[in-house]
Design an enzyme around this catalytic site. Structure first.
Site, mmCIF file in Angstrom:
data_model
loop_
_atom_site.group_PDB
_atom_site.id
_atom_site.type_symbol
_atom_site.label_atom_id
_atom_site.label_comp_id
_atom_site.label_asym_id
_atom_site.label_seq_id
_atom_site.Cartn_x
_atom_site.Cartn_y
_atom_site.Cartn_z
ATOM 1 N N GLU A 191 0.861 -1.175 0.000
ATOM 2 C CA GLU A 191 0.000 0.000 0.000
ATOM 3 C C GLU A 191 0.907 1.239 0.000
ATOM 4 O OE1 GLU A 191 -3.494 -0.300 2.785
ATOM 5 O OE2 GLU A 191 -2.368 -2.061 3.435
ATOM 6 N N LYS B 130 3.796 0.741 10.213
ATOM 7 C CA LYS B 130 3.889 1.961 9.407
ATOM 8 C C LYS B 130 3.307 3.152 10.159
ATOM 9 C CE LYS B 130 3.776 0.487 4.549
ATOM 10 N NZ LYS B 130 2.933 0.526 3.322
ATOM 11 N N ARG C 64 5.487 -13.244 9.712
ATOM 12 C CA ARG C 64 6.113 -11.961 9.422
ATOM 13 C C ARG C 64 7.421 -11.840 10.199
ATOM 14 N NH1 ARG C 64 2.560 -7.146 11.661
ATOM 15 N NH2 ARG C 64 4.453 -6.024 11.047
#
Length: 553
Positions: A35, A270, A260
């Site tokens: 994104e 983020k 992850r």
């Protein structure tokens, strides 16, 4: 298709191997779908290396696709930064660069199809009402009072949403699945929301935007993705993606989840990284203390080191914490082979050599001691030099093999000197050492037979120059900053120390972005932004060893 034989196997490769062997798939097409709402960090690097690496090893292709479905948080700056990072890591998407916004018309058409099929409806509840009616992990949700609107009414409202007749939040399009499902993601999830915001690519053409969970699977389908590889937090979303694909009757990618990356002394959110930037707690997304790829590049981390790190930690299904020292070790391994050797003194102490035979003596220093083909550079030893203050101790223990009153040490690439006199100022601080040299010991590899246990680096006070140096340390003091009430409370106040170092003349010609080893001190990189021709600004990239190991003990 080429066999994956150069990279260690893992459960994802086993799945792909089985798919190809059984004929379920005839090619491998993966994607990296960021994104564009921030800069990429080291966690994204793991996904980049995995997706592009798999495609390359199986002779397939990997798409770079921007999931730009939220114009309120997305910018072209982030798009360009992500493209730079992926390319810098060594991967090429070729002609396969895509955006979710490329598919807005098709996604809208599919939403209309689901409304016509009675699988979607326009809900006019407030966000608070929808949250209250969603239920919990132990209690089912409650049907919306608008759930049984007619197809005609839903189509009319959805078209009017698209035409901009309603303000943000007035309506939302939801899938009609099961409000009693034990998977909360299947409790009539949102598909489209009204958002009057300028999109970085489509401008104001749209005022409704698809939700990530509606768009993501269909984007993979449109592009013919065979293996949709994502992190474990999307595992519970997979039934929803599969439901949309099944209702629309379109190509079904296979989603595979992996753990992850969790890296110690780091935050990977983020949102939190953006908070650090916006609050001025760091100097930007590319601050060398940040875990962003751009920050690591500016600090001097080689792309090869990050790729090696991602391969070393492997791919698994279980969450695990990786110590930051593993990444730093990978950085040192690459730089040990590539970095030129130079001398710089960070904490200077003046030394006067009282009996130097000439005003200056020429010496030779290897550019890389293990790579003689890289040649040598000239060093000029002068009567006045600087050494590291830590290389002198007035009351030294027996095993201190550096300078002390009456003791000898070898100057790197030069000669043996003995400390004869210690000069102090009025406050009692040592400000100068007066030493004598042994003229018979000159040379980088003298055959003088002298067994001198200590060798120290130095810089000529005549020919050396002072340059700015930034000493970076870990951004956080705590191993897991996310466990703190406020992660900002864990910031390390010593994460940046700015000083000036005396350096040998050869360091003046270091190009921006080039990394060298300051002998006996660490690896330093000429800042790619702040360095000027003949006046580099050095960032410490890594120490010569894990200096935090002792701290943790």
């Amino acid at each position: 298709m080429s066999e994956a034989i150069t990279t260690p196997s893992n459960f994802i490769r086993n799945i792909i191997d089985a798919d190809l062997a059984d004929g379920r798939r005839t090619e491998v097409v993966t994607r990296f779908p960021p994104e564009p709402n921030g800069y990429l960090h080291i966690g994204h690097a793991k996904s980049i290396c995995l997706n592009f690496g798999l495609a390359e090893s199986y002779g397939g292709r990997c798409h770079l696709r921007f999931d730009d479905t939220n114009p309120a948080k997305e910018e072209d700056e982030y798009v360009e930064a992500i493209k730079r990072d992926v390319a810098w890591l060594g991967f090429d998407w070729g002609e396969h660069l895509y955006f979710a916004s490329d598919y807005f018309d098709q996604l809208y058409a599919w939403a209309v199809q689901l409304i016509k099929d009675g699988k979607a409806y326009v809900d006019s509840q407030s966000a608070e009402q929808m949250r209250a009616n969603r239920g919990t992990l132990t209690e089912p949700g409650v049907d919306s009072p608008y759930r049984n609107r007619s197809v005609e009414e839903n189509l009319d409202l959805f078209e009017r949403m698209k035409q901009g007749e309603f303000p943000d939040g007035a309506h939302i399009l939801r899938a009609k699945i099961d409000m009693a499902s034990p998977n909360l993601n299947l409790r009539d999830p949102a598909m489209y929301r009204i958002l009057h915001a300028e999109h970085h690519r489509t401008g104001d053409s749209w005022c409704i935007y698809p939700m990530y969970d509606f768009a993501h699977g269909q984007e993979d389908s449109i592009e013919g993705i065979t293996h949709s590889i994502c992190t474990l937090e999307f595992e519970a979303h997979r039934p929803l993606y599969d439901w949309f694909i099944a209702q629309l009757g379109i190509h079904a990618p296979q989603q595979i989840e992996f753990a992850r990356l969790n890296l110690s002394y780091t935050v990977m959110s983020k949102r939190k990284l953006l908070q650090l930037v916006e609050e001025g707690l760091v100097a930007g997304w590319d601050d060398p203390r940040m875990p962003t790829i751009s920050g690591m590049r500016r600090r001097g981390y080689p792309a090869a080191a990050i790729r090696n790190f991602c391969e070393r930690i492997g791919v698994g299904k279980a969450d695990a914490w990786i110590d930051l020292s593993v990444l730093e070790d990978c950085v040192r391994e690459v730089l040990n082979e590539s970095a030129l050797r130079r001398m710089a003194v960070l904490k200077p102490l003046k030394v006067t050599i009282t009996n130097l035979p000439q005003p200056e003596m020429a010496c030779r220093g290897a550019n890389h001691p293990q790579q003689p083909e890289r040649g040598e550079r000239e060093l000029l030893l002068t009567r006045e030099i600087y050494v590291e203050r830590d290389d002198f101790m007035e009351d030294a223990p027996r095993k201190f093999f550096r300078l002390a009153p009456g003791r000898e040490v070898r100057l790197r690439n030069a000669c043996v000197i003995r400390c004869d006199e210690v000069i102090k100022d009025d406050a009692g601080e040592v400000i100068e050492l007066r030493c004598s040299c042994d003229p018979e010991t000159f040379g980088a590899n003298p055959a003088d037979g002298r067994k001198i246990k200590g060798t120290i680096h130095w810089v000529s006070a005549v020919h050396g120059r002072q340059l700015p140096v930034r000493i970076y340390d870990r951004l956080f003091r705590e191993e897991n900053p996310d466990k703190a009430g406020d992660f900002r409370d864990c910031l390390n106040p010593e994460s940046l120390h700015e000083t000036r170092a005396w350096v040998e003349p050869a360091l003046l010609d270091i190009a921006p972005g080039e990394t060298v080893q300051f002998e006996r001190t660490g690896y330093f990189t000429a800042d790619a932004i702040d360095s000027k021709p003949g006046a580099p600004v050095f960032n410490r990239t890594a120490t010569l060893r894990d200096s935090w190991a002792k701290v943790k003990k």
